[in-house]
Design a protein around this motif. Structure first.
Motif, PDB file in Angstrom:
ATOM      1  N   ARG B  82     -45.693  21.132  28.549  1.00  0.00           N
ATOM      2  CA  ARG B  82     -45.370  20.666  27.192  1.00  0.00           C
ATOM      3  C   ARG B  82     -46.002  19.301  26.919  1.00  0.00           C
ATOM      4  O   ARG B  82     -46.333  18.985  25.782  1.00  0.00           O
ATOM      5  N   ALA B  83     -46.175  18.492  27.968  1.00  0.00           N
ATOM      6  CA  ALA B  83     -46.808  17.183  27.774  1.00  0.00           C
ATOM      7  C   ALA B  83     -48.255  17.353  27.305  1.00  0.00           C
ATOM      8  O   ALA B  83     -48.747  16.565  26.490  1.00  0.00           O
ATOM      9  N   TYR B  84     -48.909  18.367  27.830  1.00  0.00           N
ATOM     10  CA  TYR B  84     -50.284  18.650  27.397  1.00  0.00           C
ATOM     11  C   TYR B  84     -50.313  18.988  25.900  1.00  0.00           C
ATOM     12  O   TYR B  84     -51.122  18.449  25.141  1.00  0.00           O
ATOM     13  N   PHE B  85     -49.404  19.848  25.478  1.00  0.00           N
ATOM     14  CA  PHE B  85     -49.403  20.225  24.060  1.00  0.00           C
ATOM     15  C   PHE B  85     -49.003  19.040  23.176  1.00  0.00           C
ATOM     16  O   PHE B  85     -49.506  18.877  22.073  1.00  0.00           O
ATOM     17  N   GLU B  86     -48.104  18.202  23.682  1.00  0.00           N
ATOM     18  CA  GLU B  86     -47.738  17.005  22.926  1.00  0.00           C
ATOM     19  C   GLU B  86     -48.953  16.078  22.787  1.00  0.00           C
ATOM     20  O   GLU B  86     -49.246  15.586  21.692  1.00  0.00           O
ATOM     21  N   ALA B  87     -49.671  15.880  23.890  1.00  0.00           N
ATOM     22  CA  ALA B  87     -50.804  14.940  23.868  1.00  0.00           C
ATOM     23  C   ALA B  87     -51.912  15.436  22.932  1.00  0.00           C
ATOM     24  O   ALA B  87     -52.424  14.675  22.106  1.00  0.00           O
ATOM     25  N   ILE B  88     -52.270  16.713  23.046  1.00  0.00           N
ATOM     26  CA  ILE B  88     -53.378  17.190  22.205  1.00  0.00           C
ATOM     27  C   ILE B  88     -52.966  17.254  20.739  1.00  0.00           C
ATOM     28  O   ILE B  88     -53.796  17.124  19.847  1.00  0.00           O
ATOM     29  N   THR B  89     -51.668  17.425  20.480  1.00  0.00           N
ATOM     30  CA  THR B  89     -51.219  17.449  19.089  1.00  0.00           C
ATOM     31  C   THR B  89     -51.185  16.040  18.505  1.00  0.00           C
ATOM     32  O   THR B  89     -51.581  15.821  17.352  1.00  0.00           O
ATOM     33  N   LEU B  90     -50.715  15.076  19.301  1.00  0.00           N
ATOM     34  CA  LEU B  90     -50.765  13.680  18.836  1.00  0.00           C
ATOM     35  C   LEU B  90     -52.215  13.323  18.490  1.00  0.00           C
ATOM     36  O   LEU B  90     -52.481  12.662  17.475  1.00  0.00           O
ATOM     37  N   GLN B  91     -53.150  13.786  19.317  1.00  0.00           N
ATOM     38  CA  GLN B  91     -54.557  13.460  19.062  1.00  0.00           C
ATOM     39  C   GLN B  91     -55.088  14.170  17.823  1.00  0.00           C
ATOM     40  O   GLN B  91     -55.773  13.572  16.987  1.00  0.00           O
ATOM     41  N   GLU B  92     -54.747  15.441  17.681  1.00  0.00           N
ATOM     42  CA  GLU B  92     -55.256  16.201  16.536  1.00  0.00           C
ATOM     43  C   GLU B  92     -54.599  15.727  15.236  1.00  0.00           C
ATOM     44  O   GLU B  92     -55.276  15.501  14.229  1.00  0.00           O
ATOM     45  N   HIS B  93     -53.288  15.566  15.247  1.00  0.00           N
ATOM     46  CA  HIS B  93     -52.612  15.072  14.044  1.00  0.00           C
ATOM     47  C   HIS B  93     -53.021  13.621  13.755  1.00  0.00           C
ATOM     48  O   HIS B  93     -53.174  13.229  12.595  1.00  0.00           O
ATOM     49  N   GLY B  94     -53.201  12.856  14.830  1.00  0.00           N
ATOM     50  CA  GLY B  94     -53.626  11.466  14.658  1.00  0.00           C
ATOM     51  C   GLY B  94     -55.023  11.367  14.053  1.00  0.00           C
ATOM     52  O   GLY B  94     -55.327  10.436  13.305  1.00  0.00           O
ATOM     53  N   ARG B  95     -55.849  12.328  14.374  1.00  0.00           N
ATOM     54  CA  ARG B  95     -57.202  12.369  13.815  1.00  0.00           C
ATOM     55  C   ARG B  95     -57.156  12.487  12.290  1.00  0.00           C
ATOM     56  O   ARG B  95     -57.985  11.919  11.581  1.00  0.00           O
ATOM     57  N   TRP B  96     -56.192  13.228  11.793  1.00  0.00           N
ATOM     58  CA  TRP B  96     -56.114  13.455  10.347  1.00  0.00           C
ATOM     59  C   TRP B  96     -55.187  12.476   9.658  1.00  0.00           C
ATOM     60  O   TRP B  96     -55.304  12.264   8.451  1.00  0.00           O
ATOM     61  N   CYS B  97     -54.261  11.893  10.412  1.00  0.00           N
ATOM     62  CA  CYS B  97     -53.304  10.988   9.775  1.00  0.00           C
ATOM     63  C   CYS B  97     -52.979   9.822  10.709  1.00  0.00           C
ATOM     64  O   CYS B  97     -51.846   9.673  11.162  1.00  0.00           O
ATOM     65  N   PRO B  98     -53.988   8.987  11.006  1.00  0.00           N
ATOM     66  CA  PRO B  98     -53.781   7.901  11.978  1.00  0.00           C
ATOM     67  C   PRO B  98     -52.698   6.916  11.554  1.00  0.00           C
ATOM     68  O   PRO B  98     -52.108   6.251  12.414  1.00  0.00           O
ATOM     69  N   ASP B  99     -52.422   6.814  10.264  1.00  0.00           N
ATOM     70  CA  ASP B  99     -51.421   5.847   9.806  1.00  0.00           C
ATOM     71  C   ASP B  99     -50.001   6.198  10.248  1.00  0.00           C
ATOM     72  O   ASP B  99     -49.137   5.315  10.299  1.00  0.00           O
ATOM     73  N   HIS B 100     -49.771   7.478  10.531  1.00  0.00           N
ATOM     74  CA  HIS B 100     -48.384   7.883  10.791  1.00  0.00           C
ATOM     75  C   HIS B 100     -48.196   8.620  12.109  1.00  0.00           C
ATOM     76  O   HIS B 100     -47.186   9.296  12.310  1.00  0.00           O
ATOM     77  N   VAL B 101     -49.173   8.483  12.996  1.00  0.00           N
ATOM     78  CA  VAL B 101     -49.072   9.110  14.328  1.00  0.00           C
ATOM     79  C   VAL B 101     -49.475   8.061  15.363  1.00  0.00           C
ATOM     80  O   VAL B 101     -50.543   7.454  15.245  1.00  0.00           O
ATOM     81  N   PRO B 102     -48.632   7.830  16.372  1.00  0.00           N
ATOM     82  CA  PRO B 102     -48.982   6.804  17.366  1.00  0.00           C
ATOM     83  C   PRO B 102     -50.236   7.177  18.169  1.00  0.00           C
ATOM     84  O   PRO B 102     -50.434   8.339  18.514  1.00  0.00           O
ATOM     85  N   VAL B 103     -51.038   6.167  18.454  1.00  0.00           N
ATOM     86  CA  VAL B 103     -52.277   6.366  19.213  1.00  0.00           C
ATOM     87  C   VAL B 103     -51.958   6.730  20.666  1.00  0.00           C
ATOM     88  O   VAL B 103     -51.056   6.156  21.267  1.00  0.00           O
ATOM     89  N   VAL B 104     -52.710   7.702  21.198  1.00  0.00           N
ATOM     90  CA  VAL B 104     -52.602   8.058  22.609  1.00  0.00           C
ATOM     91  C   VAL B 104     -53.646   7.248  23.381  1.00  0.00           C
ATOM     92  O   VAL B 104     -54.832   7.316  23.084  1.00  0.00           O
ATOM     93  N   TYR B 105     -53.182   6.468  24.373  1.00  0.00           N
ATOM     94  CA  TYR B 105     -54.107   5.663  25.172  1.00  0.00           C
ATOM     95  C   TYR B 105     -54.610   6.442  26.380  1.00  0.00           C
ATOM     96  O   TYR B 105     -55.706   6.222  26.874  1.00  0.00           O
ATOM     97  N   HIS B 106     -53.795   7.357  26.863  1.00  0.00           N
ATOM     98  CA  HIS B 106     -54.063   7.953  28.174  1.00  0.00           C
ATOM     99  C   HIS B 106     -53.262   9.237  28.299  1.00  0.00           C
ATOM    100  O   HIS B 106     -52.111   9.294  27.882  1.00  0.00           O
ATOM    101  N   PHE B 107     -53.895  10.274  28.866  1.00  0.00           N
ATOM    102  CA  PHE B 107     -53.137  11.478  29.175  1.00  0.00           C
ATOM    103  C   PHE B 107     -53.523  11.992  30.549  1.00  0.00           C
ATOM    104  O   PHE B 107     -54.695  12.092  30.888  1.00  0.00           O
ATOM    105  N   ASP B 108     -52.518  12.311  31.337  1.00  0.00           N
ATOM    106  CA  ASP B 108     -52.705  12.799  32.699  1.00  0.00           C
ATOM    107  C   ASP B 108     -51.989  14.137  32.792  1.00  0.00           C
ATOM    108  O   ASP B 108     -50.763  14.208  32.852  1.00  0.00           O
ATOM    109  N   ARG B 109     -52.793  15.212  32.789  1.00  0.00           N
ATOM    110  CA  ARG B 109     -52.186  16.548  32.707  1.00  0.00           C
ATOM    111  C   ARG B 109     -51.425  16.895  33.980  1.00  0.00           C
ATOM    112  O   ARG B 109     -50.347  17.503  33.921  1.00  0.00           O
ATOM    113  N   VAL B 110     -51.977  16.497  35.136  1.00  0.00           N
ATOM    114  CA  VAL B 110     -51.302  16.811  36.399  1.00  0.00           C
ATOM    115  C   VAL B 110     -49.933  16.131  36.466  1.00  0.00           C
ATOM    116  O   VAL B 110     -48.942  16.715  36.892  1.00  0.00           O
ATOM    117  N   MET B 111     -49.883  14.923  35.994  1.00  0.00           N
ATOM    118  CA  MET B 111     -48.627  14.164  36.017  1.00  0.00           C
ATOM    119  C   MET B 111     -47.767  14.399  34.777  1.00  0.00           C
ATOM    120  O   MET B 111     -46.687  13.841  34.658  1.00  0.00           O
TER     121      MET B 111
END
Lengths: 420, 420
Positions: B82-111
């Protein structure tokens, strides 16, 4: 197996022999006997090569997909992965309806090659039988059986959502074939396109009228969205009368290379819509010896029976499996009276979907790129155009007013009311 | 990066420091300065661990998913993917609406670990603000912006069907989280379930009535099918007021771990439905100093503005992109008057979907497993039950009669007409 290694190579009648000899699962179907070996290429479709292979002791069909559309050539590339989707769909649909799906003997993904049962004469393509005026007494029963079993067992009425989402993901890969459907069924007929054609000049105005019909275009948008977005069941994806081979006692559904998780009504509509096209083409095939009146009545009865038998079989399967693993309608919630109501709602929606998709499939066969032999084989262009125009007018009405039809009987009445 | 190698390990306040120090993309957010390092675990949700990390020179948040549901423990396993889906969604939604989605600095799928922007005070969870009676003058504008941009740009109004099917396939993998939604939103509230609870004994009969309401259950079946089958856009999947952090001038949407391609109305409905719950809870928070009347009016205005601004922004995005790559409505087909009609139809359907999903989300928060703090924080059970009953009655009406509502104004009127 040696035959499965290496890279893709388009086969011909000669190299195919070597391939078969190197492939035990194919050899065994020929009784490991190559006496009197005959290979005949019969691919009359637009996309693939199809070889009938017979020996004294057995037979099979080999179908190979090339990485472009056969009838156009290398200028229109098309993923040869379509063979993979065809093979796994034949297997999945065959699992639920072995009586009406040819057995797959062998699949080679690298070679995009399927070895399957040869449907020997007197099997012919159903469309050709309909043009010839042949009645098939078991056709409605068989097709209702095929559609109800394949659609029910690949839907959320039967499967868990976990299984469903996994299968949906797999078939998302068949996107090139889906894009072809999206273009030729839902888009091109409604705009100017170099691919569109019609029986000119008779239908020129009719084709233009389709492109200017706002109400029609709004309905088609809704259907296109449903096709692209709604993963209701594993549909065949191209279930017209050219994808069925029939005899008096056998009905076999072939060519599911357009398979995808999509709306059930797309299959049911494609099939019924093509029967309606066959109906409207009959006047073009009438002659002094046979006015085709009785045959038209048989087609109408077949349409009626197909839907009614489908509904009966589909709801029976659902009722039999209502305590099973399907997760759309948990039996702890939907029981007794509300179960019947749920079935009624579901089937009503499916009926209207089927009418809509059926109408769209009819329209595209008259003013789009790919026409049907039912009409094309009518030599006199003016007579052909007359038949096509009546089919087109009915299809437009059906698409726009489908929610007003409560029963298949009402549809049958409306078909007969189309003015000459 | 060393930190990304190896296998999964649940971190704590101590081991997290080593992890951060070994991860350049996180160190740099702290200005590569560990002076006055503070780490605070603040995960108040049900699923994950959340750490706020601050130093003299920077800050960030670390969120780690464990392979089970935190609040229940290892007995309820839940894919840490679920962390993977959260991270890629934050990135995709952030791409279209950076004003209202927190920036992802780092994602580690294994962890199963995400490093992202720390939303510092005065940011608080919107739900807590609504309970406290705080007005957010920009909230409607911001949420309309977020929903219109994320939903539009991940739909077939903007993308080709090829892109769409690829993305749909990817998110099919988030099936465990989807199954949780299916169970707790669309199933459990409508049957006997060990997980259900309600403000007993006051609402016992009301909860039972939900399970016996055939009309309600038929509507819910339709919504469940739509949730499971319709891949309309990349939805957040859990867009309640607890997934929003707000200040007077900032609105940030967090926690999209339930993201999937689903019906747009599921997001819009979740959000509006939770605002309606907030409205009905206000009487439970009224006291001598503040009768909450003005605040209730503000909530209603926010609901109205949110939908109206969403509609305006969404149709504007569509109009601006109508000659783009979106394949649902090709501009060669849908132009001029029919384009406006197509938009009207689309938005009308989306409105009714949103009302339906919103109602279902309200119902499940009153008689299902997970309740909302808006009501839970009302100490007097009898008063709480009164608030909940009014919300429940309204939600039932909305679910059953949603197609009769033509405007958000009519919904606002109906909310105010619920009898005490």
């Amino acid at each position: 197996m040696a035959a499965e290694e290496g890279s893709f190579k388009a086969l011909n009648e000669n190299t195919l022999v070597d391939y078969i000899k190197a492939t035990p699962s194919l050899c065994s179907r020929l009784g490991n006997d190559f006496g009197n070996l005959k290979i005949k290429e019969v691919g009359d479709g637009n996309l693939n090569f199809v070889y009938i292979v017979t020996t004294d002791s057995g037979s099979l069909v080999i179908k190979q997909a090339l990485p472009y559309i056969r009838c156009i050539g290398e200028s229109w590339p098309m993923s040869k992965e379509r063979a993979y989707f065809e093979a796994i769909t034949l297997q999945e649909h065959g699992r639920w309806c072995p009586d009406h799906v040819p057995v797959v003997y062998h699949f080679d993904r690298v070679m995009s090659l399927i070895g399957m049962r040869y449907l020997a004469p007197p099997h012919i393509i159903l469309r050709k039988g309909l043009i010839a005026g042949i009645e098939y007494p078991l056709l409605a029963e068989h097709m209702a059986d095929y559609m109800s079993k394949t659609l029910f067992h690949t839907s959320l009425l039967y499967n868990t959502t976990a299984v469903h989402r996994q299968e949906v993901a797999k078939y998302c890969g068949n996107l090139e074939l889906c894009r072809l459907t999206e273009q030729v069924v839902f888009s091109d007929p409604y705009k100017k396109s170099e691919y569109n054609r019609c029986t000119s000049p008779y239908l020129d105005e009719d084709a233009l009228a389709v492109q200017k019909d706002d109400a029609l275009k709004l309905e088609v948008a809704e259907l296109k969205a449903k096709f692209c977005e709604r993963a209701q069941a594993l549909i065949h994806g191209d279930l017209h009368t050219g994808s069925v081979m029939a005899t008096q006692d056998s009905t076999q559904v072939i060519d599911p290379e357009f398979a995808v998780y999509g709306p059930m009504g797309f299959d049911i509509g494609a099939y019924l819509g093509n029967l309606i096209l066959a109906y409207f083409s009959q006047d073009g095939h009438a002659d002094a010896a046979n006015d085709r009146y009785a045959y038209k009545q048989w087609i109408l009865k077949t349409i009626e029976d197909t839907w009614k038998l489908f509904e009966k079989k589909f709801t029976s399967l659902w009722a039999e499996n209502k305590d099973g693993s399907g997760e759309a309608y948990l039996s702890a919630i939907y029981n007794d009276r509300v179960f019947s109501l749920a079935q009624e709602n579901y089937v009503k929606d499916l009926f209207h979907d089927s009418l809509g998709f059926g109408a769209a499939k009819m329209i595209r066969r008259i003013v789009g790129v790919a026409h049907v032999e039912d009409f094309e084989s009518i030599q006199d262009a003016k007579i052909r155009a007359g038949c096509e125009r009546r089919a087109l007018e009915f299809a437009k009405k059906l698409l726009k007013e489908r929610r007003g039809f409560q029963t298949i009987d009402a549809v049958i009445v409306a078909i007969q009311e189309v003015p000459f």
